[in-house]
Design a protein around this motif. Structure first.
Motif, PDB file in Angstrom:
ATOM      1  N   VAL A  94       1.812   1.547 -11.983  1.00  0.00           N
ATOM      2  CA  VAL A  94       2.362   1.478 -10.612  1.00  0.00           C
ATOM      3  C   VAL A  94       2.491   0.034 -10.141  1.00  0.00           C
ATOM      4  O   VAL A  94       3.498  -0.362  -9.551  1.00  0.00           O
ATOM      5  CB  VAL A  94       1.449   2.250  -9.627  1.00  0.00           C
ATOM      6  CG1 VAL A  94       1.918   2.064  -8.209  1.00  0.00           C
ATOM      7  CG2 VAL A  94       1.415   3.712  -9.964  1.00  0.00           C
ATOM      8  N   GLU A 142       0.834  -1.212   0.000  1.00  0.00           N
ATOM      9  CA  GLU A 142       0.000   0.000   0.000  1.00  0.00           C
ATOM     10  C   GLU A 142       0.866   1.259   0.000  1.00  0.00           C
ATOM     11  O   GLU A 142       0.576   2.224  -0.706  1.00  0.00           O
ATOM     12  CB  GLU A 142      -0.935  -0.006   1.211  1.00  0.00           C
ATOM     13  CG  GLU A 142      -2.082  -0.997   1.055  1.00  0.00           C
ATOM     14  CD  GLU A 142      -2.876  -1.205   2.339  1.00  0.00           C
ATOM     15  OE1 GLU A 142      -3.982  -1.747   2.265  1.00  0.00           O
ATOM     16  OE2 GLU A 142      -2.360  -0.858   3.424  1.00  0.00           O
ATOM     17  N   LEU A 157      10.659   3.438  -1.919  1.00  0.00           N
ATOM     18  CA  LEU A 157       9.758   4.592  -2.035  1.00  0.00           C
ATOM     19  C   LEU A 157      10.475   5.817  -2.599  1.00  0.00           C
ATOM     20  O   LEU A 157       9.869   6.626  -3.298  1.00  0.00           O
ATOM     21  CB  LEU A 157       9.161   4.934  -0.663  1.00  0.00           C
ATOM     22  CG  LEU A 157       8.223   3.882  -0.062  1.00  0.00           C
ATOM     23  CD1 LEU A 157       7.871   4.236   1.375  1.00  0.00           C
ATOM     24  CD2 LEU A 157       6.960   3.749  -0.890  1.00  0.00           C
ATOM     25  N   SER A 158      11.765   5.918  -2.296  1.00  0.00           N
ATOM     26  CA  SER A 158      12.486   7.106  -2.775  1.00  0.00           C
ATOM     27  C   SER A 158      12.888   6.992  -4.247  1.00  0.00           C
ATOM     28  O   SER A 158      13.194   8.000  -4.872  1.00  0.00           O
ATOM     29  CB  SER A 158      13.708   7.390  -1.897  1.00  0.00           C
ATOM     30  OG  SER A 158      14.609   6.312  -1.983  1.00  0.00           O
ATOM     31  N   ALA A 197       1.263   6.292  -6.969  1.00  0.00           N
ATOM     32  CA  ALA A 197       0.120   7.028  -7.531  1.00  0.00           C
ATOM     33  C   ALA A 197       0.296   8.528  -7.344  1.00  0.00           C
ATOM     34  O   ALA A 197       0.022   9.324  -8.251  1.00  0.00           O
ATOM     35  CB  ALA A 197      -1.172   6.558  -6.869  1.00  0.00           C
ATOM     36  N   LEU A 198       0.770   8.928  -6.164  1.00  0.00           N
ATOM     37  CA  LEU A 198       0.995  10.364  -5.925  1.00  0.00           C
ATOM     38  C   LEU A 198       2.059  10.919  -6.864  1.00  0.00           C
ATOM     39  O   LEU A 198       1.990  12.066  -7.294  1.00  0.00           O
ATOM     40  CB  LEU A 198       1.446  10.599  -4.476  1.00  0.00           C
ATOM     41  CG  LEU A 198       0.412  10.441  -3.365  1.00  0.00           C
ATOM     42  CD1 LEU A 198       1.043  10.725  -2.012  1.00  0.00           C
ATOM     43  CD2 LEU A 198      -0.762  11.371  -3.580  1.00  0.00           C
ATOM     44  N   ARG A 199       3.036  10.073  -7.162  1.00  0.00           N
ATOM     45  CA  ARG A 199       4.119  10.494  -8.055  1.00  0.00           C
ATOM     46  C   ARG A 199       3.725  10.417  -9.533  1.00  0.00           C
ATOM     47  O   ARG A 199       4.496  10.785 -10.409  1.00  0.00           O
ATOM     48  CB  ARG A 199       5.337   9.591  -7.843  1.00  0.00           C
ATOM     49  CG  ARG A 199       6.077   9.840  -6.538  1.00  0.00           C
ATOM     50  CD  ARG A 199       6.994  10.990  -6.692  1.00  0.00           C
ATOM     51  NE  ARG A 199       7.921  11.158  -5.576  1.00  0.00           N
ATOM     52  CZ  ARG A 199       8.711  12.200  -5.457  1.00  0.00           C
ATOM     53  NH1 ARG A 199       8.701  13.154  -6.369  1.00  0.00           N
ATOM     54  NH2 ARG A 199       9.521  12.318  -4.442  1.00  0.00           N
ATOM     55  N   GLU A 241       2.276   1.598  -3.562  1.00  0.00           N
ATOM     56  CA  GLU A 241       1.261   1.993  -4.558  1.00  0.00           C
ATOM     57  C   GLU A 241       0.780   3.418  -4.308  1.00  0.00           C
ATOM     58  O   GLU A 241       0.525   4.174  -5.254  1.00  0.00           O
ATOM     59  CB  GLU A 241       0.081   1.013  -4.530  1.00  0.00           C
ATOM     60  CG  GLU A 241       0.424  -0.321  -5.163  1.00  0.00           C
ATOM     61  CD  GLU A 241      -0.787  -0.991  -5.816  1.00  0.00           C
ATOM     62  OE1 GLU A 241      -1.858  -0.357  -5.863  1.00  0.00           O
ATOM     63  OE2 GLU A 241      -0.634  -2.129  -6.268  1.00  0.00           O
ATOM     64  N   TYR A 242       0.636   3.766  -3.038  1.00  0.00           N
ATOM     65  CA  TYR A 242       0.157   5.114  -2.707  1.00  0.00           C
ATOM     66  C   TYR A 242       1.148   6.175  -3.203  1.00  0.00           C
ATOM     67  O   TYR A 242       0.763   7.125  -3.901  1.00  0.00           O
ATOM     68  CB  TYR A 242      -0.038   5.225  -1.193  1.00  0.00           C
ATOM     69  CG  TYR A 242      -0.561   6.561  -0.708  1.00  0.00           C
ATOM     70  CD1 TYR A 242      -1.689   7.135  -1.281  1.00  0.00           C
ATOM     71  CD2 TYR A 242       0.061   7.235   0.331  1.00  0.00           C
ATOM     72  CE1 TYR A 242      -2.175   8.365  -0.832  1.00  0.00           C
ATOM     73  CE2 TYR A 242      -0.415   8.455   0.792  1.00  0.00           C
ATOM     74  CZ  TYR A 242      -1.536   9.015   0.204  1.00  0.00           C
ATOM     75  OH  TYR A 242      -2.012  10.225   0.659  1.00  0.00           O
ATOM     76  N   ILE A 243       2.417   5.975  -2.872  1.00  0.00           N
ATOM     77  CA  ILE A 243       3.421   6.957  -3.288  1.00  0.00           C
ATOM     78  C   ILE A 243       3.592   6.929  -4.817  1.00  0.00           C
ATOM     79  O   ILE A 243       3.747   7.976  -5.454  1.00  0.00           O
ATOM     80  CB  ILE A 243       4.767   6.705  -2.561  1.00  0.00           C
ATOM     81  CG1 ILE A 243       4.579   6.939  -1.061  1.00  0.00           C
ATOM     82  CG2 ILE A 243       5.876   7.611  -3.096  1.00  0.00           C
ATOM     83  CD1 ILE A 243       4.037   8.308  -0.675  1.00  0.00           C
TER      84      ILE A 243
END
Lengths: 473, 242
Positions: free
Chosen positions: B113, B99, B149-150, B106-108, B102-104
């Motif tokens: 994704v 999650e 994530l980065s 999608a935000l990016r 996928e969340y980051i």
């Protein structure tokens, strides 16, 4: 040794300024309770059991315990007498939870003047019990804590059914039974709490192990969503209730729980239907008072619980870095406040329907839920960001020292309390139109303030600066 | 808006930053050319984290300017290029590993994704923790997730604060390989010379908020006497300044 340990444990959890304020409030509350003249207002008849229910439910629901990460890493490894440690931690619990009861109940002492000695005994028992409930329930599973909270809530509210053996039955004419019940409850719970606090390190590890072994049952997918959709999927459709759950709004261990908005709306819709039918059958000034009391107390508490995790659980290096930080903050706050609006919409609607049927006062309750409380949420979040930004990096522990600034973040509540008091007075004096005008003005001012906070780029930049300076990752 | 796939330069020009009475950075200036990989070294409190926070646009300098290519770090375009891993990074604790990714993602605005997440889960050996809440992860796995994530959006300017912290040796090797594969300009803040030598070929040394030395790792090694460990050279240089 005990004195030094006690002093260290208190000072490491509460700032000196806050302890002074605690002292002043305590003296004021005691003065108020002893000096106020006898009152026969029936408000207290409702006020007592409702507030007592809150105080019983909070420490159980949160399983709150004032233990810091540094305690786990250092204090508990020291060769200290366990009884000294338990006593010190109990005193800290009392400062976090028990004291607030004095503040909360001092106002009802005028109602209890004729039975003052019983009231004092009753409240000593209640204070000790509420202090003991956090340590007692700390390591219990959530399901057990929920069940226990429910039992205490029903027990406390049973006073309304004239059940004598309840700590709150003093408000319905059973002072002796209430005092006896409270003392018996304290005699049972306090030793158990001491036992629990003397082995807090072991119980903590048990709770940590249980907490950390969780897997999500159903992975939520964000694939294919635009950034705005993803923010709303995470922050609108999921409600997060979190915080350092204790009576002071801070000071205990931090927990968070999440539920889907649809499930929350289902619950509020059922409550709204029940509420509507109850008030359709019987609308009296008394029932309006009860409604106002229940709605205001519980929604204020809910606002506090919703507000604490909004920024505390955020990650600057992730969400805020994915786009313009101010845009992210704006969309985040928009999603959270609209989620609140959606959650309470059924209850607000039932109030508006009641208003249409002639109960004009219900209009103010609807407005409180639909506009004032979501606006308050926004204001409290921003006040916290400016006055006391605190990021949550580890759960089940107290995230930091409890200081005066944390109390200051509650300042936005004051106008709401003031307005609620005015409305209350208006009901008692039959000045319904005045109460409605006051509510509408408050709603307009608060909604305007919240909108400005959310949309102002300058405010957003200042908030982010504060978070970075406060060490948010 | 499409983002540039060419690594940008990273630059600070006479940047000063204070926190109340404490001056964290004093007229700090340096430049990384496009595609360059550079270590940021300095003692505790030297201003390394502040430097990174200014470069990623989380802090504004009191004086001077920061640039990612020709852009301000706070601009949308610069943010699309930037990847940032802070020290002791902590993802969203209430979400699971997948999650979070996928969340980051999608935000990016990462296309596909789900596929990208699958690739990162496998390459960083996080597959078995896919459904685990972040609270369950060990510190090492938390660091792997943070790294994922980065870089989930294939950034071309990467700023890393102690990226190999908490990682076991096999994972360190995987991460080093991953980072070397990325076509990007990289600035790595670290205390550990081994990390600097494995990930970079240039060093910026700062102390008390100012640059005290810039040069290649080879030049740094030459400054020591024969057989002297590079750590000893760095220690001497930092101690001389302090």
């Amino acid at each position: 040794m005990l004195y030094r340990l006690l002093k260290f444990v208190i000072i490491s959890r509460f700032s000196k300024q806050l302890l002074i304020v605690f002292g002043v409030l305590l003296v004021y509350a005691l003065f108020l309770s002893s000096a106020s003249s006898s009152s026969s207002s029936t408000v207290y008849h409702y006020y007592g059991p409702v507030l007592l229910t809150v105080f019983f439910v909070l420490p159980i629901a949160s399983g709150g315990i004032a233990v810091l990460k540094s305690d786990r890493d250092f204090l508990f490894t020291l060769p200290l007498k366990r009884s000294d440690l338990a006593f010190s931690l109990f005193v800290v619990q009392f400062l976090s939870f028990g004291l607030f009861i004095i503040y909360g109940f001092a106002y009802s002492f005028s109602y209890l003047k004729p039975v003052f000695p019983f009231a004092v005994i009753d409240f000593i028992g209640i204070m000790l019990t509420v202090t003991a409930l956090g340590p007692l329930t700390y390591s219990l599973k959530s399901s057990w804590r929920t069940l226990l909270a429910l039992v205490f809530a029903i027990w406390s509210l049973s006073a309304f059914l004239k059940f004598p053996f309840s700590p709150s039955s003093i408000y319905v004419g059973y002072p002796l039974y209430a005092a006896t019940t409270s003392i018996v409850l304290a005699v049972i719970t306090v030793p158990l709490a001491f036992r629990s606090l003397s082995r807090v390190d072991l119980d903590m590890m048990k709770a940590f192990t249980r907490y950390s072994s969780r897997e999500v049952k159903r992975v939520r997918r964000f694939s294919g969503m635009t950034p705005l959709m993803a923010i709303f999927a995470e922050n609108f459709f999921v409600v997060e209730v979190s915080g350092r759950m204790n009576a002071m709004g801070a000071g205990g261990s931090y927990r968070s729980g999440r539920f889907r908005l649809s499930r929350g709306i289902l619950v509020t819709a059922v409550l709204a239907v029940a509420y509507y039918f109850i008030f359709t059958i019987k609308v009296t000034p008394k029932s309006a008072e009860v409604a106002l009391l229940v709605i205001s107390i519980y929604s204020l508490i809910f606002v506090m619980f919703l507000s604490m995790g909004v920024l505390g659980n955020e990650r600057l290096w992730l969400g805020f870095m994915s786009r313009s930080p101010t845009d992210y903050l704006r969309d985040l706050m928009l999603a959270k406040s609209l989620s609140f609006v959606a959650l309470f919409l059924p209850l607000a609607l039932s109030n508006f329907l009641l208003a249409l049927k002639g109960d004009e006062m219900a209009f103010t309750f609807g407005l409180t839920l639909l506009v004032i409380m979501p606006s308050l949420l926004v204001m409290v979040v921003y006040a916290s960001a400016f006055l006391n930004p605190l990021q949550i990096k580890e759960e089940l522990l107290m995230p930091g020292q409890f200081n005066l600034r944390q109390l200051a973040t509650m300042i936005p509540i004051l106008p709401v309390l003031f307005i609620l008091a005015l409305v209350f007075g208006a009901i008692e004096s039959n000045l319904v139109t005045d109460a409605i005008i006051i509510s509408v003005l408050t709603a307009v001012i608060m909604a305007g303030t919240a909108f400005w906070l959310i949309t102002s780029r300058r405010v957003g930049e200042k908030v982010i600066e504060k978070l970075v300076a406060a060490g948010f990752i | 808006m499409e983002r540039s796939l060419v690594p940008p330069s990273i630059e600070l020009k006479n940047v000063s930053k204070s926190y109340g009475p404490i001056q964290a950075l004093k007229e700090l200036s340096f430049r990384l050319e496009p595609g360059e990989r550079c270590a940021l070294l300095g003692p505790n409190g030297a201003g390394k984290t502040t430097t990174l926070k200014i470069l990623v646009g989380l802090l504004r300098p009191d004086k001077g300017e920061a640039r990612i290519g020709d852009l301000e770090p706070t601009s949308e375009e610069a943010r699309r290029m930037l990847g940032y891993l802070p020290d002791d990074a902590s993802p969203y604790r209430t979400l699971s590993v997948r999650e979070n990714m996928e969340y980051i993602g999608a935000l990016r605005g990462v296309p596909d994704v789900s596929d990208k997440v699958d690739k990162l889960l496998d390459s960083l050996m996080l597959r078995e923790y896919e459904k685990a809440k972040v609270g369950r992860l060990s510190r090492g796995n938390l660091q792997k997730l943070s790294l994922a994530l980065s870089i989930i959006h294939d950034p071309t300017a990467i700023l890393l604060d102690e990226p190999l912290n908490y990682l076991d040796i096999p994972t360190q090797e995987i991460v080093i390989e991953q980072l070397k594969k990325l076509d990007s300009t990289q600035l790595v803040s670290t205390h550990i010379m081994e990390v600097a030598t494995r990930l970079t070929n240039k060093v910026i040394m700062i102390s008390r908020g100012s640059v005290i030395w810039i040069g290649s790792l080879a030049d740094l090694k030459k400054m020591g006497s024969e057989g002297e460990p590079i750590e000893s050279v760095v220690s001497r240089m930092l101690t001389d300044v302090v």
